[in-house]
Design a protein around this motif. Structure first.
Motif, PDB file in Angstrom:
ATOM      1  N   VAL A 295       0.845  -1.031  -0.119  1.00  0.00           N
ATOM      2  CA  VAL A 295      -0.204  -0.017  -0.017  1.00  0.00           C
ATOM      3  C   VAL A 295       0.864   1.138   0.100  1.00  0.00           C
ATOM      4  O   VAL A 295       0.587   2.049  -0.708  1.00  0.00           O
ATOM      5  CB  VAL A 295      -0.934  -0.130   1.192  1.00  0.00           C
ATOM      6  N   ALA A 296       1.826   1.343   0.843  1.00  0.00           N
ATOM      7  CA  ALA A 296       2.832   2.287   0.754  1.00  0.00           C
ATOM      8  C   ALA A 296       3.405   2.728  -0.317  1.00  0.00           C
ATOM      9  O   ALA A 296       3.490   3.908  -0.799  1.00  0.00           O
ATOM     10  CB  ALA A 296       3.696   2.440   1.945  1.00  0.00           C
ATOM     11  N   LEU A 297       3.951   1.783  -1.171  1.00  0.00           N
ATOM     12  CA  LEU A 297       4.584   1.897  -2.493  1.00  0.00           C
ATOM     13  C   LEU A 297       3.559   2.438  -3.382  1.00  0.00           C
ATOM     14  O   LEU A 297       3.949   3.397  -4.423  1.00  0.00           O
ATOM     15  CB  LEU A 297       5.349   0.437  -2.993  1.00  0.00           C
ATOM     16  N   GLU A 298       2.271   1.654  -3.309  1.00  0.00           N
ATOM     17  CA  GLU A 298       1.253   2.206  -4.517  1.00  0.00           C
ATOM     18  C   GLU A 298       0.990   3.542  -4.124  1.00  0.00           C
ATOM     19  O   GLU A 298       0.862   4.410  -5.245  1.00  0.00           O
ATOM     20  CB  GLU A 298       0.335   1.167  -4.252  1.00  0.00           C
TER      21      GLU A 298
ATOM     22  N   ALA B 265      -5.407   4.706   1.226  1.00  0.00           N
ATOM     23  CA  ALA B 265      -4.307   4.625   2.243  1.00  0.00           C
ATOM     24  C   ALA B 265      -4.719   4.099   3.666  1.00  0.00           C
ATOM     25  O   ALA B 265      -4.048   3.942   4.470  1.00  0.00           O
ATOM     26  CB  ALA B 265      -3.399   6.034   2.346  1.00  0.00           C
ATOM     27  N   TYR B 266      -5.963   3.668   3.669  1.00  0.00           N
ATOM     28  CA  TYR B 266      -6.623   3.360   4.932  1.00  0.00           C
ATOM     29  C   TYR B 266      -6.150   2.044   5.397  1.00  0.00           C
ATOM     30  O   TYR B 266      -6.075   1.834   6.638  1.00  0.00           O
ATOM     31  CB  TYR B 266      -8.134   3.467   4.498  1.00  0.00           C
ATOM     32  N   PRO B 267      -5.864   0.940   4.410  1.00  0.00           N
ATOM     33  CA  PRO B 267      -4.983  -0.142   5.176  1.00  0.00           C
ATOM     34  C   PRO B 267      -3.898   0.028   5.875  1.00  0.00           C
ATOM     35  O   PRO B 267      -3.698  -0.651   6.775  1.00  0.00           O
ATOM     36  CB  PRO B 267      -4.750  -1.108   3.756  1.00  0.00           C
ATOM     37  N   LEU B 268      -3.220   0.979   5.932  1.00  0.00           N
ATOM     38  CA  LEU B 268      -1.905   1.541   6.733  1.00  0.00           C
ATOM     39  C   LEU B 268      -2.479   1.794   8.007  1.00  0.00           C
ATOM     40  O   LEU B 268      -1.710   1.223   9.005  1.00  0.00           O
ATOM     41  CB  LEU B 268      -1.308   2.741   6.290  1.00  0.00           C
TER      42      LEU B 268
ATOM     43  N   MET C 222       3.655   6.083   7.904  1.00  0.00           N
ATOM     44  CA  MET C 222       3.130   6.433   6.579  1.00  0.00           C
ATOM     45  C   MET C 222       1.727   6.778   6.353  1.00  0.00           C
ATOM     46  O   MET C 222       1.556   7.700   5.671  1.00  0.00           O
ATOM     47  CB  MET C 222       3.380   5.227   5.777  1.00  0.00           C
ATOM     48  N   HIS C 223       0.934   6.360   7.389  1.00  0.00           N
ATOM     49  CA  HIS C 223      -0.643   6.818   7.360  1.00  0.00           C
ATOM     50  C   HIS C 223      -0.664   8.388   7.678  1.00  0.00           C
ATOM     51  O   HIS C 223      -1.395   8.985   6.779  1.00  0.00           O
ATOM     52  CB  HIS C 223      -1.373   5.891   8.267  1.00  0.00           C
TER      53      HIS C 223
END
Length: 209
Positions: free
Chosen positions: A29-32, A112-115, A177-178
């Motif tokens: 997720v962070a890379l995307e 980005a919510y999965p973070l 990251m979030h």
């Protein structure tokens, strides 16, 4: 005896595998988001300078071509304004365009919510692994009749501590990251609002001759 962290992780039980899966999710997720939620993907530099003369002089076919070639949030918002320029007065048009931009930004942030989920779940899974490890340690004590041989307790205590450390090691970067992407959302939103105001400044676009 040399400490082998990988062996300690392997002995951490099922909780370690869950935390590892969460770490893979967080990295993906962070890379995307780093790739697709770049500032240039929201407000490309120079786009307004290119489209503003076309908007004000009524060269809408050229303007549509420029905006269609740009996949940014700003370009999509301006395409909406262009398509509805004759439907609403300037003030309403600017308001509706702002709503379109706001929805687009919320959609970007939602990805980005999965973070946030990882940052919440990982330490809980680690805590569960810690509890399981301590239960195993006390189970050893119960069946050996005492704590004379500390090596008998090492497995359970090691599992407990490794799970705690692994959960926190995944949760902390995910949380950072979030918040990084939340900050980017705010700064990108301000920049987007400023650029929209430059184009939709309250004066109706000129009609093509």
């Amino acid at each position: 005896m040399q400490f082998n962290f990988l062996q300690q992780l392997a002995a951490g039980g099922a909780g370690i595998w869950v935390i590892a899966a969460l770490s893979v999710l967080a990295i993906a997720v962070a890379l995307e988001r780093l790739h697709r939620f770049r500032p240039s993907a929201v407000v490309p530099p120079g786009l307004v300078d290119e489209v503003l003369p076309l908007w004000r002089t009524g060269r809408f076919d050229e303007l549509e071509a420029v905006l269609a070639a740009d996949g940014s949030v700003l370009a999509r918002t301006l395409r909406f304004a262009l398509a509805h320029r004759s439907r609403w007065p300037a003030e309403t048009l600017a308001q509706r365009a702002g709503e379109v931009a706001s929805r687009a930004l919320r959609g970007q942030q939602q990805r980005a919510y999965p973070l946030a989920v990882v940052a919440t779940v990982a330490p809980i899974v680690g805590l569960l692994g810690t509890v399981v490890g301590m239960i195993e340690a006390f189970h050893v004590i119960a069946f050996t009749g005492g704590v004379g041989d500390a090596s008998l307790l090492a497995g359970g205590i090691s599992k407990a501590l490794v799970n705690t450390a692994a959960g926190l090691a995944v949760a902390l970067p995910s949380l950072a990251m979030h918040h990084f992407f939340r900050h980017r959302l705010v700064t990108s939103g301000l920049a987007l609002e400023e650029q929209l105001e430059r184009v939709l400044d309250g004066s109706p676009p000129a009609e093509a001759a």
